[in-house]
Write a protein that holds these residues in place. Structure first.
Motif, short mmCIF file in Angstrom:
data_model
loop_
_atom_site.label_atom_id
_atom_site.label_comp_id
_atom_site.label_asym_id
_atom_site.label_seq_id
_atom_site.Cartn_x
_atom_site.Cartn_y
_atom_site.Cartn_z
N THR A 60 0.84 -1.20 0.00
CA THR A 60 0.00 0.00 0.00
C THR A 60 0.87 1.25 0.00
O THR A 60 1.98 1.26 0.53
CB THR A 60 -0.93 0.05 1.23
OG1 THR A 60 -0.13 0.12 2.42
CG2 THR A 60 -1.83 -1.16 1.28
N GLN A 70 -2.38 4.04 -3.42
CA GLN A 70 -2.14 2.92 -4.32
C GLN A 70 -2.17 1.63 -3.51
O GLN A 70 -1.64 1.56 -2.41
CB GLN A 70 -0.79 3.07 -5.02
CG GLN A 70 -0.45 1.94 -5.99
CD GLN A 70 0.82 2.25 -6.77
OE1 GLN A 70 0.91 3.22 -7.49
NE2 GLN A 70 1.82 1.40 -6.61
N MET A 72 -1.74 -2.70 -4.08
CA MET A 72 -1.46 -3.87 -4.91
C MET A 72 -1.46 -5.10 -4.03
O MET A 72 -0.98 -5.06 -2.90
CB MET A 72 -0.11 -3.76 -5.61
CG MET A 72 -0.02 -2.67 -6.65
SD MET A 72 1.59 -2.72 -7.49
CE MET A 72 1.50 -1.17 -8.41
N ASP A 74 -0.60 -9.30 -4.61
CA ASP A 74 -0.28 -10.40 -5.52
C ASP A 74 -0.59 -11.73 -4.84
O ASP A 74 -0.33 -11.91 -3.65
CB ASP A 74 1.16 -10.33 -6.01
CG ASP A 74 2.19 -10.78 -5.00
OD1 ASP A 74 2.35 -12.00 -4.84
OD2 ASP A 74 2.82 -9.93 -4.38
N PRO A 143 -0.19 1.53 -13.03
CA PRO A 143 0.72 1.88 -11.93
C PRO A 143 2.19 1.66 -12.31
O PRO A 143 2.50 0.95 -13.27
CB PRO A 143 0.33 0.90 -10.81
CG PRO A 143 -0.92 0.23 -11.25
CD PRO A 143 -0.96 0.31 -12.74
N PHE A 145 5.04 -0.42 -10.99
CA PHE A 145 5.04 -1.62 -10.16
C PHE A 145 6.34 -1.83 -9.39
O PHE A 145 6.57 -2.92 -8.85
CB PHE A 145 4.78 -2.85 -11.04
CG PHE A 145 3.41 -2.89 -11.65
CD1 PHE A 145 2.35 -3.47 -10.98
CD2 PHE A 145 3.18 -2.37 -12.92
CE1 PHE A 145 1.08 -3.52 -11.55
CE2 PHE A 145 1.92 -2.41 -13.50
CZ PHE A 145 0.86 -2.99 -12.81
N ARG A 197 -7.99 1.06 -12.11
CA ARG A 197 -7.98 -0.20 -11.37
C ARG A 197 -7.95 -1.35 -12.37
O ARG A 197 -8.45 -1.23 -13.49
CB ARG A 197 -9.18 -0.33 -10.43
CG ARG A 197 -10.55 -0.36 -11.12
CD ARG A 197 -11.66 -0.33 -10.07
NE ARG A 197 -12.98 -0.40 -10.70
CZ ARG A 197 -13.66 -1.54 -10.85
NH1 ARG A 197 -13.15 -2.69 -10.42
NH2 ARG A 197 -14.85 -1.53 -11.41
N ILE A 209 -1.96 -10.05 -9.91
CA ILE A 209 -1.78 -8.84 -9.11
C ILE A 209 -3.05 -8.00 -9.25
O ILE A 209 -3.40 -7.55 -10.35
CB ILE A 209 -0.57 -8.02 -9.58
CG1 ILE A 209 0.71 -8.86 -9.53
CG2 ILE A 209 -0.41 -6.75 -8.73
CD1 ILE A 209 1.87 -8.22 -10.24
N TYR A 210 -3.76 -7.83 -8.15
CA TYR A 210 -4.91 -6.93 -8.12
C TYR A 210 -4.39 -5.55 -7.73
O TYR A 210 -3.59 -5.43 -6.80
CB TYR A 210 -5.94 -7.40 -7.09
CG TYR A 210 -6.59 -8.73 -7.40
CD1 TYR A 210 -7.76 -8.80 -8.14
CD2 TYR A 210 -6.02 -9.92 -6.95
CE1 TYR A 210 -8.36 -10.02 -8.42
CE2 TYR A 210 -6.61 -11.14 -7.23
CZ TYR A 210 -7.78 -11.19 -7.96
OH TYR A 210 -8.37 -12.40 -8.24
N TRP A 211 -4.85 -4.50 -8.41
CA TRP A 211 -4.32 -3.18 -8.10
C TRP A 211 -5.33 -2.06 -8.37
O TRP A 211 -6.25 -2.22 -9.16
CB TRP A 211 -3.04 -2.90 -8.90
CG TRP A 211 -3.17 -3.06 -10.40
CD1 TRP A 211 -2.88 -4.17 -11.15
CD2 TRP A 211 -3.63 -2.07 -11.33
NE1 TRP A 211 -3.12 -3.94 -12.48
CE2 TRP A 211 -3.58 -2.65 -12.63
CE3 TRP A 211 -4.08 -0.76 -11.22
CZ2 TRP A 211 -3.97 -1.97 -13.78
CZ3 TRP A 211 -4.46 -0.07 -12.36
CH2 TRP A 211 -4.41 -0.68 -13.62
N VAL A 213 -4.99 2.57 -8.31
CA VAL A 213 -4.21 3.76 -7.99
C VAL A 213 -5.06 4.99 -8.29
O VAL A 213 -5.79 5.02 -9.28
CB VAL A 213 -2.89 3.80 -8.81
CG1 VAL A 213 -3.15 3.74 -10.30
CG2 VAL A 213 -2.05 5.01 -8.45
#
Length: 215
Positions: A60, A70, A72, A74, A143, A145, A197, A209-211, A213
């Motif tokens: 985070t 932000q 993320m 995984d 994002p 990463f 997103r 990977i869920y993300w 920002v």
């Protein structure tokens, strides 16, 4: 193999299974506390409701260099689930990108592990090239990463390993909250504030990977 040896092996398998179940339970409690109960549903509606597999890693950022928030996460999943998710998002996305593609619209493009503690990330000429010299009219922000663990990183502009596929689920240029958001000097006209997103999936790594920002 003797009966006692067989019983010992069964005992070890049961012990490991019990430990894994407890690890999943603890990970899910952590996930519920720092993700599900904390973030607005509009940003994390594509995240899983609970954790069922490990390993899991959460990253985070609050009030970052060039973004307000932000998140993320995984996950390593069985191949069958990864394949199903990949097929689903291939058919259900706003846009999809390869990390190795040059000229992507990256939030915090100039930030890296090497300069993350520096006050100046790029020269004005570098910023001008990115914010004025490219046509981003048909691109959606992704994002940077670079904060992920090394096994997920690669030599790409967004720092994500090239075996991933990046799926954009939703992205809008907008001020989304009543908070005073910083106008990003590293983002082009039209994307000075906004959010994105999505998910990034690697079949070879069996990782998703869920993300999201926003900035």
């Amino acid at each position: 193999m003797g009966r006692k040896v067989k019983l010992f092996i069964v005992f070890l398998i049961g012990l490991n299974s019990c430990k894994y179940s407890m690890d999943v339970k603890r990970a899910n409690e952590t996930y519920q506390n720092i993700v599900i109960s904390k973030y607005d549903e509009r940003y994390i509606s594509h995240f899983p409701h609970k954790i069922e597999y490990l390993p899991m890693d959460i990253m985070t950022v609050e009030k970052g260099v060039d973004c307000e928030r932000q998140l993320m996460m995984d996950l390593e999943l069985p191949s069958s689930i990864i394949d199903t998710l990949f097929e689903y998002y291939t058919s259900n996305n706003l846009s999809t990108y390869k990390p190795s593609t040059e000229g992507l619209l990256i939030v915090n493009r100039f930030l890296s592990k090497e300069n993350q503690f520096k006050r100046k990330l790029a020269s004005q000429s570098e910023i001008d090239i990115y914010t004025k010299g490219f046509n981003f009219s048909e691109l959606f922000p992704i994002p940077n990463f670079y904060r992920l663990k090394p096994s997920l990183l690669g030599q790409t502009e967004c720092h994500l390993s090239s075996d991933f596929e990046i799926f954009i689920i939703e992205s809008k240029p907008d001020k989304l909250t009543n908070e005073e958001l910083t106008i990003s000097k590293y983002m082009p006209v039209g994307w000075k504030n906004g959010f994105s997103r999505g998910v990034s999936i690697s079949k070879s790594k069996k990782k998703i990977i869920y993300w999201f920002v926003f900035w």
